[in-house]
Design a protein around this motif. Structure first.
Motif, short mmCIF file in Angstrom:
data_model
loop_
_atom_site.label_atom_id
_atom_site.label_comp_id
_atom_site.label_asym_id
_atom_site.label_seq_id
_atom_site.Cartn_x
_atom_site.Cartn_y
_atom_site.Cartn_z
N GLU A 103 0.87 -1.19 0.00
CA GLU A 103 0.00 0.00 0.00
C GLU A 103 0.90 1.24 0.00
OE1 GLU A 103 -1.76 3.04 0.95
OE2 GLU A 103 -2.57 2.19 2.82
N ILE A 104 0.61 2.20 -0.85
CA ILE A 104 1.51 3.31 -1.11
C ILE A 104 1.89 4.07 0.16
CG2 ILE A 104 -0.35 4.90 -1.70
CD1 ILE A 104 3.15 4.77 -3.31
N SER A 105 0.99 4.10 1.15
CA SER A 105 1.30 4.83 2.39
C SER A 105 2.38 4.15 3.22
CB SER A 105 0.03 5.00 3.24
OG SER A 105 -0.44 3.73 3.66
N GLU A 106 2.67 2.87 2.93
CA GLU A 106 3.73 2.15 3.63
C GLU A 106 5.11 2.69 3.24
OE1 GLU A 106 3.59 -2.01 2.81
OE2 GLU A 106 1.41 -2.15 3.04
N VAL A 107 5.20 3.28 2.06
CA VAL A 107 6.50 3.69 1.53
C VAL A 107 6.92 5.02 2.16
CG1 VAL A 107 7.77 4.29 -0.58
CG2 VAL A 107 5.96 2.55 -0.65
N PRO A 108 8.13 5.11 2.70
CA PRO A 108 8.59 6.39 3.27
C PRO A 108 8.73 7.45 2.19
CG PRO A 108 10.38 4.79 3.19
CD PRO A 108 9.13 4.04 2.83
N GLN A 109 8.83 8.71 2.60
CA GLN A 109 8.92 9.81 1.64
C GLN A 109 10.28 9.89 0.96
OE1 GLN A 109 6.28 11.77 0.62
NE2 GLN A 109 5.22 10.18 1.80
N SER A 110 11.30 9.35 1.61
CA SER A 110 12.63 9.37 1.01
C SER A 110 13.44 8.21 1.56
CB SER A 110 13.34 10.69 1.29
OG SER A 110 13.50 10.88 2.69
N ALA A 111 14.52 7.87 0.85
CA ALA A 111 15.40 6.79 1.30
C ALA A 111 16.76 6.97 0.67
CB ALA A 111 14.81 5.43 0.92
N ASP A 112 17.80 6.65 1.41
CA ASP A 112 19.17 6.75 0.92
C ASP A 112 19.65 5.35 0.59
OD1 ASP A 112 21.64 7.57 0.22
OD2 ASP A 112 22.37 7.93 2.26
N VAL A 113 19.65 5.01 -0.71
CA VAL A 113 20.01 3.65 -1.10
C VAL A 113 20.68 3.70 -2.47
CG1 VAL A 113 17.77 3.26 -2.21
CG2 VAL A 113 19.11 1.29 -1.42
N ASP A 114 21.61 2.78 -2.70
CA ASP A 114 22.25 2.67 -4.01
C ASP A 114 21.28 1.95 -4.95
OD1 ASP A 114 24.61 3.90 -3.25
OD2 ASP A 114 25.48 2.02 -2.52
N LEU A 115 20.99 2.60 -6.07
CA LEU A 115 20.07 2.01 -7.04
C LEU A 115 20.85 1.44 -8.22
CD1 LEU A 115 17.32 4.81 -7.02
CD2 LEU A 115 17.34 2.62 -5.79
N PRO A 116 20.31 0.40 -8.86
CA PRO A 116 21.04 -0.24 -9.95
C PRO A 116 21.16 0.66 -11.18
CG PRO A 116 18.80 -1.10 -9.81
CD PRO A 116 19.01 -0.23 -8.60
N GLU A 117 22.17 0.37 -12.00
CA GLU A 117 22.33 1.06 -13.27
C GLU A 117 21.41 0.38 -14.29
OE1 GLU A 117 23.56 4.14 -15.47
OE2 GLU A 117 24.25 3.76 -13.42
N ILE A 118 20.58 1.17 -14.95
CA ILE A 118 19.57 0.62 -15.85
C ILE A 118 19.97 0.83 -17.30
CG2 ILE A 118 17.11 0.59 -16.44
CD1 ILE A 118 17.78 -0.15 -13.51
N GLY A 119 20.20 -0.26 -18.02
CA GLY A 119 20.55 -0.19 -19.43
C GLY A 119 19.33 0.04 -20.30
N LEU A 120 19.53 0.69 -21.45
CA LEU A 120 18.41 1.01 -22.32
C LEU A 120 17.77 -0.23 -22.94
CD1 LEU A 120 19.74 4.17 -24.21
CD2 LEU A 120 17.97 4.08 -22.46
N ASP A 121 18.51 -1.35 -22.98
CA ASP A 121 17.96 -2.55 -23.59
C ASP A 121 17.05 -3.34 -22.65
OD1 ASP A 121 20.04 -3.22 -21.89
OD2 ASP A 121 20.75 -4.90 -23.13
N ARG A 122 16.95 -2.88 -21.42
CA ARG A 122 16.09 -3.59 -20.45
C ARG A 122 14.61 -3.35 -20.74
NH1 ARG A 122 17.58 -4.06 -14.22
NH2 ARG A 122 19.85 -4.17 -14.25
N GLY A 123 13.80 -4.36 -20.35
CA GLY A 123 12.36 -4.18 -20.39
C GLY A 123 11.94 -3.10 -19.42
N ALA A 124 11.00 -2.23 -19.84
CA ALA A 124 10.59 -1.10 -19.00
C ALA A 124 9.13 -1.14 -18.62
CB ALA A 124 10.89 0.22 -19.72
N MET A 125 8.27 -1.55 -19.56
CA MET A 125 6.83 -1.43 -19.31
C MET A 125 6.06 -2.47 -20.11
SD MET A 125 4.67 2.12 -19.22
CE MET A 125 5.12 2.67 -20.87
N ILE A 126 4.98 -2.95 -19.52
CA ILE A 126 4.03 -3.80 -20.23
C ILE A 126 2.68 -3.11 -20.19
CG2 ILE A 126 2.89 -6.04 -20.37
CD1 ILE A 126 5.28 -7.25 -18.87
N LEU A 127 2.23 -2.68 -21.36
CA LEU A 127 0.88 -2.13 -21.51
C LEU A 127 0.05 -3.11 -22.30
CD1 LEU A 127 1.64 1.59 -22.49
CD2 LEU A 127 1.26 0.64 -20.22
N TYR A 128 -1.24 -3.12 -22.05
CA TYR A 128 -2.11 -4.07 -22.74
C TYR A 128 -2.90 -3.39 -23.85
CZ TYR A 128 -0.84 -8.04 -20.02
OH TYR A 128 -0.10 -9.08 -19.50
#
Length: 492
Positions: free
Chosen positions: A123-148
């Motif tokens: 539930e979105i309210s569970e998520v804190p407003q900010s966080a200090d964490v290392d995020l992965p490097e995202i390559g352009l060839d990765r899958g991004a979205m599935i729309l129907y």
């Protein structure tokens, strides 16, 4: 780092999003999306293209969740907020999503998933407003979205786009429609389709501009927002323009003038996702002073063809290929045709990667040399593309003729008693298909007189053989008429 996020880091104090809860800067968006990413990672270093479904109302939280999924390395799967549970279940099961992020207002409809052990409910309210964490490097060839896909002709198919596809779709429109950070747009569109996600929200945020959300749709509130004087770019589907026109027609002369003066200051107004009736185009031009820019796109390709930002826009035409998009017209043997109707085929970096979990369907949707077969039939006239319809639902094969349902609809809408309409082909032993028209009109409409009138406007073989008077047409969330439902009505 993805270009979309790099652009956001340039303008940390600029207003990015306005919704019913307030205004949010690009800095706010980056902080909240990083917190979402951290929460989804839950100790992992990368989601490695795992599908994450989310059902969040349009606004700051929606964008934060979408960006958070991307920044964590996941594939975003937006759920339609108006779908019944079986439709949501279909998407979740088809993608294999093991996480669903949701707003509290959708807790009840999503409750059955709570008992599914493999699914993590956030539930979105569970998520804190900010966080200090290392995020992965995202390559352009990765899958991004599935729309129907809309599912107007078959079961919806999951369309997988990569970050490279999305980046191409956005940058093409930013260039063609000259987006800048000075722009301010109002989003009324559903955010489980490319029109809302790419054309409105992503183009806005890529450009450092401001997107304002209004949910649910209310014509009075739309004009209230317009009259504040900030919005200068507006995109909508034909049904929204129709509703806005209907509201303006209820106002006195002073109210009409106020709105007309306001709309005249906009720099761009666009219509898409369904065919725009010429009658709606003309009425809106009288009200706003704007000749709506029509364009053509699909879930699988983003936008491919557009009337020009500068230059002649033609009613009933979708325009010319956008920069960086190759488009051709082909016959049934995938051979390019000249001056003849044929299928629109598209090639370029904006074209999707695959239909999720459907390799055979994916393969059949492309030619041997890599052109995507859209299934839409068009003709090119003086360099401008004109859609005749979708091969499976809008091209009626009757008595040896191929008839465009859209052409008949356009004529029908000019009748003074017809408010709207849809034309379909109904199976018939003798003719193959019969032309049938569903008409929105008062019950007193004289169908025989209407048919005589139609025969004065077009050849007899194109005129409808059957009519039904309805109070409304069946539509999906994007305002497209679901013609298979209409066919069933006529067959009954």
């Amino acid at each position: 780092m993805l270009q979309l996020f790099e652009n956001a880091f340039r303008l940390p104090d600029k207003i990015a999003v306005i919704d019913s809860q307030g205004s949010y800067t690009y800095g706010d968006l980056l902080r909240k999306s990083a917190a979402v990413a951290s929460y989804l990672l839950n100790g992992k270093t990368d989601l490695h293209q795992a599908p994450v479904a989310f059902m969040v109302s349009p606004g700051f939280d929606y964008v934060s969740v979408q960006w958070g999924i991307w920044r964590a390395g996941g594939i975003a799967v937006p759920l339609c907020i108006t779908y019944p549970f079986p439709s949501l279940l279909y998407v979740v099961e088809d993608t294999g999503a093991q996480t669903i992020v949701y707003g509290p207002e959708y807790a009840e409809i999503l409750a059955p998933f709570e008992t599914t052990e493999r699914i993590r409910m956030v539930e979105i309210s569970e998520v804190p407003q900010s966080a200090d964490v290392d995020l992965p490097e995202i390559g352009l060839d990765r899958g991004a979205m599935i729309l129907y896909t809309s599912g107007t002709t078959s079961l919806p198919k999951g369309v997988l786009t990569t970050h490279a596809n999305i980046q191409s779709q956005i940058s093409t429109l930013v260039q063609a429609w000259e987006w800048t950070e000075r722009d301010h747009t109002l989003c009324l569109l559903p955010l489980h389709h490319v029109h809302g996600i790419i054309n409105v929200v992503s183009c806005t945020l890529w450009s450092g501009a401001t997107v304002q959300f209004l949910h649910p749709f209310d014509a009075v509130r739309v004009f209230d927002v317009f009259l504040e004087g900030k919005v200068n770019v507006f995109m909508a589907v034909p049904t929204i323009y129709f509703k806005l026109i209907s509201h303006v027609e209820t106002l006195d002369d002073t109210g009409k003038k106020s709105i007309s003066d306001c709309l005249a200051k906009f720099r761009l107004m666009v219509s898409g996702s369904a065919a725009l009736p010429v009658s709606v185009m003309e009425k809106w031009q009288v009200i706003s002073g704007h000749y709506l820019l029509e364009r053509y796109g699909m879930t699988e390709i983003g936008m491919a063809i557009s009337n020009p930002l500068h230059g002649q826009r033609r009613a009933g035409y979708i325009g010319m290929p956008l920069p960086g998009v190759d488009v051709r017209i082909c016959d049934e043997n995938d051979q390019e045709t000249q001056d003849q109707p044929g299928e629109i085929q598209v090639k370029g970096p904006s074209v999707f990667k695959e239909y999720w979990g459907k390799p055979e369907v994916t393969s059949k949707s492309f030619t041997a040399d890599g052109w995507f077969k859209t299934g839409d039939i068009a003709v090119v006239e003086d360099g401008y593309f004109r859609i005749l319809g979708r091969d499976s639902v809008d091209i009626i094969k009757s008595g040896g003729y191929k008839i465009s349902a859209l052409e008949i609809e356009e004529i029908l809408r000019t009748h003074p008693e017809v408010k709207d309409c849809a034309v379909v082909g109904v199976p018939d032993e003798e003719w193959g298909e019969l032309v049938a028209a569903a008409v929105i009109a008062d019950a007193g409409l004289d169908v025989k007189a209407l048919n005589v009138w139609m025969r004065e406007k077009m050849p007899a073989y194109k005129t409808p053989r059957q009519y039904r008077i309805l109070s409304e047409l069946p539509r999906n969330a994007m305002g497209k008429v679901t013609k298979n439902e209409l066919k069933t009505l006529f067959q009954r």
